[in-house]
Design an enzyme around this catalytic site. Structure first.
Site, PDB file in Angstrom:
ATOM      1  CG  HIS A  19       7.062 -19.956  -9.788  1.00 42.14           C
ATOM      2  ND1 HIS A  19       7.409 -21.288  -9.873  1.00 42.14           N
ATOM      3  CD2 HIS A  19       6.621 -19.601 -11.031  1.00 42.14           C
ATOM      4  CE1 HIS A  19       7.214 -21.715 -11.114  1.00 42.14           C
ATOM      5  NE2 HIS A  19       6.734 -20.709 -11.837  1.00 42.14           N
TER       6      HIS A  19
ATOM      7  CD  GLU B 153      -3.082   9.737  -4.897  1.00 44.24           C
ATOM      8  OE1 GLU B 153      -3.113  10.236  -6.028  1.00 44.24           O
ATOM      9  OE2 GLU B 153      -2.273  10.092  -4.031  1.00 44.24           O
TER      10      GLU B 153
ATOM     11  CE  LYS C 266       1.432  15.110   0.894  1.00 46.80           C
ATOM     12  NZ  LYS C 266       0.808  15.947  -0.109  1.00 46.80           N
TER      13      LYS C 266
HETATM   14  O1  PA5 Z   1      -2.638  12.309  -8.192  1.00 50.94           O
HETATM   15  C1  PA5 Z   1      -2.211  13.179  -7.451  1.00 50.94           C
HETATM   16  O2  PA5 Z   1      -2.723  14.297  -7.398  1.00 50.94           O
HETATM   17  C2  PA5 Z   1      -1.007  12.930  -6.570  1.00 50.94           C
HETATM   18  O3  PA5 Z   1      -0.572  11.625  -6.659  1.00 50.94           O
HETATM   19  C3  PA5 Z   1       0.121  13.864  -6.958  1.00 50.94           C
HETATM   20  O4  PA5 Z   1       0.461  13.626  -8.296  1.00 50.94           O
HETATM   21  C4  PA5 Z   1       1.355  13.660  -6.073  1.00 50.94           C
HETATM   22  O5  PA5 Z   1       1.005  13.777  -4.739  1.00 50.94           O
HETATM   23  C5  PA5 Z   1       2.422  14.703  -6.415  1.00 50.94           C
HETATM   24  O6  PA5 Z   1       1.932  15.993  -6.249  1.00 50.94           O
HETATM   25  P1  PA5 Z   1       2.692  17.235  -6.846  1.00 50.94           P
HETATM   26  O7  PA5 Z   1       2.743  17.108  -8.321  1.00 50.94           O
HETATM   27  O8  PA5 Z   1       1.900  18.403  -6.393  1.00 50.94           O
HETATM   28  O9  PA5 Z   1       4.094  17.234  -6.260  1.00 50.94           O
END
Ligand code: PA5
Length: 434
Positions: free
Chosen positions: A308, A287, A422
């Site tokens: 394997h 990310e 989303k």
């Molecule tokens: O690293 C990030 O910001 C994301 O992976 C969030 O942790 C994830 O989308 C969850 O978001 P939230 O804590 O707002 O539900």
């Protein structure tokens, strides 16, 4: 301390390559530490280990201790950075058979990290017969997956225990002042903790997001934070000394290899209890770096299991990979291979040898084979898998991730691409406004 081993005899990396990229790595480090780069309002994680003796950590331990005494199961409800850090640490520290060893500690289970109805209905069926509590974690407070799971769990808790007791079995971790979950806390009076505004989800394991569930599971969060603090000290003291800074050396090597066309980094473990650590690392780097058509794709394997299966591809498929091995020096426990009179399995040549020894030879043999096959291999030397060294690893990878993303020229702290699925999903679901 954790160290990085690079094989300079391999054809892929020479010292001169490191010397060449070093000025760029050091200037990206400066951008991170001067807090002058993109996303610099999300650098709160840099100082989290310093909060190890804070009132917040004391409160976390108190709340955790009380809850531990009354529940069989803790349901951690969150997705992405809101659950992977907890899972990485808990699964690294617990017995692989924790679920079957009742009565030692609350068992931690997870919800809200996908949308599978069968999983959730089986979870609710299990919870019918168990004493449990829910820690719901969402920084935004509006993420669909944990919101749906929490709605179902809250209903289940209310039916099982009544509204008043249900409220005592919910702890929310969210933004300090905004979002739907904070509103629910204010309306219902749930116990709550906040995620600092300047810490993003995937950098949040050392906030209540990770610390509370890890403490409820019975693990030493002080040791985790002390490990992170020790690593922080080393990384800051050696911020200009790349060869003695494991995070910066790692950044240098992975980016040299990336520039050589190695677009996939495979994190390798030889202990299945590190599987979720790799999942956490995948999220952190995936990310943070995968933007603007750039970035190293983070993948993971568990050896020798995957030797394997994917081992074949790694040895002889497209030459796209390099490997980062998590090498654990001291196992948590060990077994010796016994002598057998008949020796039908031909294993007597290993009599008296430990499983750890055999595992290490598998690791050495694999590294040699993969290097010969064109896959560069580097190794993190981890003295043992405990809370202290997990803290060191967490901080080191977070630091490396920030520097590496700046080196690539992307913002390590946003995730604009996540919104695309989303939007489509909401439109297809008929959400108002989409
Ligand atoms: O690293 C990030 O910001 C994301 O992976 C969030 O942790 C994830 O989308 C969850 O978001 P939230 O804590 O707002 O539900």
């Amino acid at each position: 301390m954790i160290e990085l081993n690079i094989d300079f005899t391999a054809p892929f990396i020479e010292r001169k390559d490191i010397d060449e990229i070093a000025p760029e790595v050091l200037s990206s480090t400066k951008v991170l530490l001067d807090r002058s780069g993109a996303g610099n309002d999300f650098l709160g994680w840099l100082d989290l280990p310093e909060h190890k003796d804070s009132a917040c950590v004391r409160k976390i331990n108190e709340v955790a201790q009380k809850l531990r005494e009354r529940i069989d199961i803790l349901v951690v409800t969150g997705i992405g950075g809101s659950y992977l850090g907890t899972r990485a640490v808990v699964e690294a520290l617990q017995s692989p058979f924790a679920a079957l060893r009742q009565g030692e500690s609350p068992e931690v289970v997870y919800a809200g990290h996908h949308l599978d109805g069968h999983y959730l209905s089986e979870l609710l069926r299990l919870l019918d017969g168990k004493d449990y509590a829910v820690v719901v974690i969402s920084k935004s407070g509006t993420t669909t997956e944990p919101a749906i799971a929490f709605r179902l769990l809250r209903n289940h808790l209310e039916q099982k225990y009544g509204a008043a007791e249900a409220r005592e079995r919910i702890i929310a971790i969210t933004d300090a002042s905004k979002g739907a979950l904070r509103t629910a806390v204010n309306n219902q009076g749930y116990e709550s903790f906040y995620i600092p505004g300047n810490v993003g989800g995937r950098y949040s394991v050392l906030t209540p997001v990770g610390l509370l569930p890890i403490a409820i599971a019975g693990y030493d969060i002080k040791a985790l934070l002390e490990g992170a603090a020790a690593m922080r000290k080393q990384l800051l003291e050696k911020a200009n000394d790349l060869y003695n800074n494991p995070a910066l050396l790692y950044v240098a090597v992975r980016n040299i290899l990336y520039r050589q066309g190695k677009r996939i980094e495979v994190m390798v473990n030889y202990q299945p209890d590190l599987y979720y650590f790799t999942e956490w690392w995948k999220q952190l780097f995936g990310e943070s770096e995968g933007k603007e058509e750039k970035g190293i794709f983070p993948a993971g394997v568990s050896f020798t299991t995957d030797l394997h299966s994917l081992g074949q591809y790694l040895q002889e498929g497209h030459r796209l990979f390099f490997e980062t091995v998590l090498h654990v020096q001291k196992p948590k426990s060990n077994l010796t291979i016994p002598y057998d009179e008949e020796d039908l399995d031909g294993l007597n040549y290993l009599k008296g040898k430990t499983l750890h020894f055999v595992n290490q030879k598998a690791e050495e043999g694999t590294a040699l084979a993969h290097r010969d096959g064109g896959v560069p291999v580097m190794q993190f030397q981890i003295p043992e898998v405990n809370a202290h060294y997990l803290g060191q690893l967490i901080y080191m990878f977070e630091f490396a991730c920030g520097v590496s993303a700046y080196l690539l020229g992307v913002n390590p702290f946003d995730q604009p691409g996540v919104e695309m699925y989303k939007k489509n999903m909401f439109r297809l679901l008929g959400k108002p406004g989409f």
